[in-house]
Write a protein that holds these residues in place. Structure first.
Motif, PDB file in Angstrom:
ATOM      1  N   VAL A   1      33.707  22.450  41.970  1.00 22.98           N
ATOM      2  CA  VAL A   1      34.308  23.203  43.071  1.00 22.98           C
ATOM      3  C   VAL A   1      33.897  24.669  43.023  1.00 22.98           C
ATOM      4  N   TYR A   2      33.979  25.273  41.849  1.00 31.15           N
ATOM      5  CA  TYR A   2      33.712  26.708  41.721  1.00 31.15           C
ATOM      6  C   TYR A   2      32.238  27.017  41.466  1.00 31.15           C
ATOM      7  N   GLY A   3      31.512  26.029  40.927  1.00 33.09           N
ATOM      8  CA  GLY A   3      30.166  26.297  40.422  1.00 33.09           C
ATOM      9  C   GLY A   3      29.212  26.941  41.407  1.00 33.09           C
ATOM     10  N   ASN A   4      29.031  26.344  42.595  1.00 28.16           N
ATOM     11  CA  ASN A   4      28.058  26.864  43.556  1.00 28.16           C
ATOM     12  C   ASN A   4      28.389  28.282  43.987  1.00 28.16           C
ATOM     13  N   HIS A   5      29.678  28.533  44.281  1.00 29.95           N
ATOM     14  CA  HIS A   5      30.071  29.872  44.729  1.00 29.95           C
ATOM     15  C   HIS A   5      29.914  30.900  43.615  1.00 29.95           C
ATOM     16  N   ASN A   6      30.343  30.534  42.405  1.00 34.30           N
ATOM     17  CA  ASN A   6      30.221  31.475  41.287  1.00 34.30           C
ATOM     18  C   ASN A   6      28.761  31.760  40.966  1.00 34.30           C
ATOM     19  N   ASN A   7      27.930  30.730  41.023  1.00 33.60           N
ATOM     20  CA  ASN A   7      26.502  30.933  40.762  1.00 33.60           C
ATOM     21  C   ASN A   7      25.876  31.828  41.824  1.00 33.60           C
ATOM     22  N   PHE A   8      26.219  31.579  43.097  1.00 35.27           N
ATOM     23  CA  PHE A   8      25.686  32.393  44.184  1.00 35.27           C
ATOM     24  C   PHE A   8      26.088  33.859  44.013  1.00 35.27           C
ATOM     25  N   LEU A   9      27.376  34.100  43.755  1.00 28.96           N
ATOM     26  CA  LEU A   9      27.865  35.468  43.603  1.00 28.96           C
ATOM     27  C   LEU A   9      27.278  36.124  42.360  1.00 28.96           C
ATOM     28  N   GLY A  10      27.091  35.339  41.304  1.00 28.25           N
ATOM     29  CA  GLY A  10      26.493  35.880  40.080  1.00 28.25           C
ATOM     30  C   GLY A  10      25.054  36.305  40.295  1.00 28.25           C
ATOM     31  N   TYR A  11      24.268  35.442  40.928  1.00 31.43           N
ATOM     32  CA  TYR A  11      22.868  35.778  41.209  1.00 31.43           C
ATOM     33  C   TYR A  11      22.767  36.956  42.185  1.00 31.43           C
ATOM     34  N   ALA A  12      23.669  36.984  43.174  1.00 33.76           N
ATOM     35  CA  ALA A  12      23.666  38.094  44.136  1.00 33.76           C
ATOM     36  C   ALA A  12      23.976  39.412  43.437  1.00 33.76           C
ATOM     37  N   SER A  13      24.933  39.394  42.510  1.00 30.88           N
ATOM     38  CA  SER A  13      25.302  40.608  41.780  1.00 30.88           C
ATOM     39  C   SER A  13      24.146  41.118  40.927  1.00 30.88           C
ATOM     40  N   ILE A  14      23.456  40.199  40.279  1.00 29.09           N
ATOM     41  CA  ILE A  14      22.312  40.596  39.445  1.00 29.09           C
ATOM     42  C   ILE A  14      21.176  41.131  40.309  1.00 29.09           C
ATOM     43  N   THR A  15      20.943  40.495  41.465  1.00 25.42           N
ATOM     44  CA  THR A  15      19.896  40.964  42.387  1.00 25.42           C
ATOM     45  C   THR A  15      20.201  42.375  42.882  1.00 25.42           C
TER      46      THR A  15
ATOM     47  N   LEU B   1      29.971  47.014  35.607  1.00 26.91           N
ATOM     48  CA  LEU B   1      31.417  46.818  35.506  1.00 26.91           C
ATOM     49  C   LEU B   1      31.877  45.716  36.460  1.00 26.91           C
ATOM     50  N   ASN B   2      31.337  45.681  37.677  1.00 26.60           N
ATOM     51  CA  ASN B   2      31.662  44.621  38.634  1.00 26.60           C
ATOM     52  C   ASN B   2      31.353  43.239  38.049  1.00 26.60           C
ATOM     53  N   ILE B   3      30.180  43.103  37.455  1.00 31.41           N
ATOM     54  CA  ILE B   3      29.766  41.822  36.883  1.00 31.41           C
ATOM     55  C   ILE B   3      30.680  41.421  35.730  1.00 31.41           C
ATOM     56  N   ILE B   4      31.025  42.385  34.873  1.00 31.30           N
ATOM     57  CA  ILE B   4      31.897  42.093  33.727  1.00 31.30           C
ATOM     58  C   ILE B   4      33.274  41.637  34.203  1.00 31.30           C
ATOM     59  N   VAL B   5      33.853  42.367  35.166  1.00 32.00           N
ATOM     60  CA  VAL B   5      35.189  42.023  35.668  1.00 32.00           C
ATOM     61  C   VAL B   5      35.179  40.640  36.314  1.00 32.00           C
ATOM     62  N   ASN B   6      34.171  40.359  37.141  1.00 33.87           N
ATOM     63  CA  ASN B   6      34.095  39.043  37.789  1.00 33.87           C
ATOM     64  C   ASN B   6      33.907  37.927  36.760  1.00 33.87           C
ATOM     65  N   GLY B   7      33.081  38.186  35.747  1.00 36.03           N
ATOM     66  CA  GLY B   7      32.866  37.185  34.703  1.00 36.03           C
ATOM     67  C   GLY B   7      34.136  36.897  33.915  1.00 36.03           C
ATOM     68  N   LEU B   8      34.873  37.958  33.569  1.00 36.21           N
ATOM     69  CA  LEU B   8      36.132  37.778  32.842  1.00 36.21           C
ATOM     70  C   LEU B   8      37.155  37.031  33.686  1.00 36.21           C
ATOM     71  N   PHE B   9      37.134  37.283  35.012  1.00 37.82           N
ATOM     72  CA  PHE B   9      38.094  36.607  35.882  1.00 37.82           C
ATOM     73  C   PHE B   9      37.777  35.110  35.995  1.00 37.82           C
ATOM     74  N   VAL B  10      36.506  34.763  36.021  1.00 37.67           N
ATOM     75  CA  VAL B  10      36.121  33.350  36.064  1.00 37.67           C
ATOM     76  C   VAL B  10      36.615  32.635  34.801  1.00 37.67           C
ATOM     77  N   ARG B  11      36.436  33.282  33.651  1.00 34.51           N
ATOM     78  CA  ARG B  11      36.897  32.689  32.386  1.00 34.51           C
ATOM     79  C   ARG B  11      38.417  32.577  32.356  1.00 34.51           C
ATOM     80  N   LEU B  12      39.103  33.591  32.879  1.00 34.22           N
ATOM     81  CA  LEU B  12      40.563  33.557  32.958  1.00 34.22           C
ATOM     82  C   LEU B  12      41.013  32.427  33.882  1.00 34.22           C
ATOM     83  N   SER B  13      40.334  32.272  35.012  1.00 38.19           N
ATOM     84  CA  SER B  13      40.683  31.226  35.975  1.00 38.19           C
ATOM     85  C   SER B  13      40.592  29.846  35.335  1.00 38.19           C
ATOM     86  N   TYR B  14      39.519  29.623  34.607  1.00 36.13           N
ATOM     87  CA  TYR B  14      39.350  28.314  33.972  1.00 36.13           C
ATOM     88  C   TYR B  14      40.448  28.058  32.937  1.00 36.13           C
ATOM     89  N   ALA B  15      40.816  29.093  32.177  1.00 35.36           N
ATOM     90  CA  ALA B  15      41.858  28.937  31.156  1.00 35.36           C
ATOM     91  C   ALA B  15      43.202  28.586  31.790  1.00 35.36           C
TER      92      ALA B  15
END
Length: 261
Positions: free
Chosen positions: A145-159, A112-126
Motif C-alpha cells: 500500500v505504502y511502497g509505491n508512494h513512498n518510493n516515488f516521494l523518496g526518489y523525487a526528494s533525492i532528485t 532535513l526534509n528527507i530525514i524527517v520523512n524517513g523517520l516518519f515512515v519508520r514510525l508509521s510502520y511501527a
C-alpha cells in the motif's frame, strides 16, 4: 499504557504547534520603509509557507496514524521522540534559508526534509505493526500500500536535492509543491491498509499479487464503497460484503483465482 498514549498525543500536537509558532515569530519584520526590506519579508513569508505546508502535512498524517492506536510500546515512544527531535529543527533551518538562500542552506533544508520523512515512515510502520497480530501479512500489506508512494516521494526528494546543488533558489519553490504532492498521494494509504487488513486470507493474497495499474484501479473502487458507507463503521457487514464482491469480480483477481483453483 493507554493514558501514556493520550499524553504522548497531546505532547506531539503541542510540539508541532510550537514548531509552527516559532517559524512565524522568526519572520523578519521590515524596520524601514525600504523596498529591499519588503522584498526580504515577502521572500520570508513564501519560505514560511513552504515549511508550514510540510509540517501541516506531517501533522495530518501523524493524526491519522495515531487516531486508531489504542496504546503504545517503548519501541514506538523512542521512534516518536527521535522523529519529533528532527522535526523540531525545522524552524532553525527555515530561518537559515530565509536569511541566506544559497546552495549549502537549501541542501541542508532538503536533507532535513528527507530525514524527517524517513523517520516518519519508520514510525508509521511501527505503529501499524503493533495493531495487528499477523506480523508477516501486515508487513507485506504495508509495503504494497505504502511502497509505491513512498518510493516515488523518496526518489523525487533525492532528485530535487541533486538539482538544488545547481539551482538552489529555483528548488526552494519546488519544495512548496512536495507537501501538497505528498498529501494528495498518501492521504488514503492508511484507510486502504485498514480495509485490506480486514479482508479474508485468500483476498489478501489476491490483493498482494495485483499489479500496479490494476491496484490503483482497485483502490479507487474501494474508496467509492467506503464513501458510500461513511459513518456506519468500518466493520459494517454490507460494506464488507461489497468489498468482497469487488475482489471476486475484479478481472485480474478473477483470472488469478481461476489459475489458482
Amino acid at each position: 499504557m493507554e493514558k501514556l498514549k493520550e499524553r504522548m498525543d497531546a505532547f506531539s500536537d503541542a510540539v508541532i504547534a510550537i514548531i509552527i509558532t516559532i517559524m512565524v515569530l522568526e519572520l523578519p519584520i521590515p524596520k524601514h520603509d525600504l523596498f529591499s526590506e519588503y522584498m526580504q519579508f515577502g521572500k520570508a513569508v513564501g519560505i514560511f509557507f513552504i515549511s508550514f505546508c510540510f509540517v501541516a502535512n506531517i501533522w495530518y498524517q501523524h493524526s491519522m496514524l495515531f487516531n486508531d492506536a489504542k496504546t503504545m510500546n517503548d519501541h514506538i515512544f523512542i521512534r516518536e521522540f527521535i522523529f519529533l527531535a528532527f522535526l523540531s529543527l525545522m524552524p532553525i533551518f527555515t530561518k537559515i534559508i530565509t536569511y541566506d538562500t544559497n546552495r549549502t542552506t537549501v541542501l541542508a533544508y532538503g536533507i532535513l526534509n528527507i530525514i524527517v520523512n524517513g523517520l516518519f515512515v519508520r514510525l508509521s510502520y511501527a505503529v501499524i505493526k503493533q495493531k495487528y497480530t499477523d506480523q508477516q501479512d501486515i508487513k507485506r500489506i504495508f509495503h504494497k500500500v505504502y511502497g509505491n508512494h513512498n518510493n516515488f516521494l523518496g526518489y523525487a526528494s533525492i532528485t530535487i536535492l541533486v538539482l538544488a546543488y545547481f539551482f538552489p533558489k529555483a528548488m526552494v519553490v519546488v519544495y512548496l509543491a512536495m507537501p501538497v504532492i505528498s498529501f494528495v498521494t498518501t492521504r488514503h494509504d492508511y484507510t486502504d491498509l485498514q480495509d485490506v487488513a480486514q479482508l479474508p486470507k485468500n483476498e489478501k493474497e489476491q490483493f498482494l499479487e495485483t499489479s500496479g495499474s490494476s491496484l490503483r484501479e482497485l483502490r479507487l473502487m474501494q474508496r467509492e464503497i467506503m464513501r458510500k458507507y461513511r459513518g456506519k463503521g468500518r466493520n459494517n457487514p454490507e460494506m464488507q460484503a461489497e468489498l468482497t464482491a469487488l475482489f471476486q469480480s475484479h478481472p485480474e483477481l478473477k483470472n488469478k483465482r481461476g489459475r489458482r483453483f
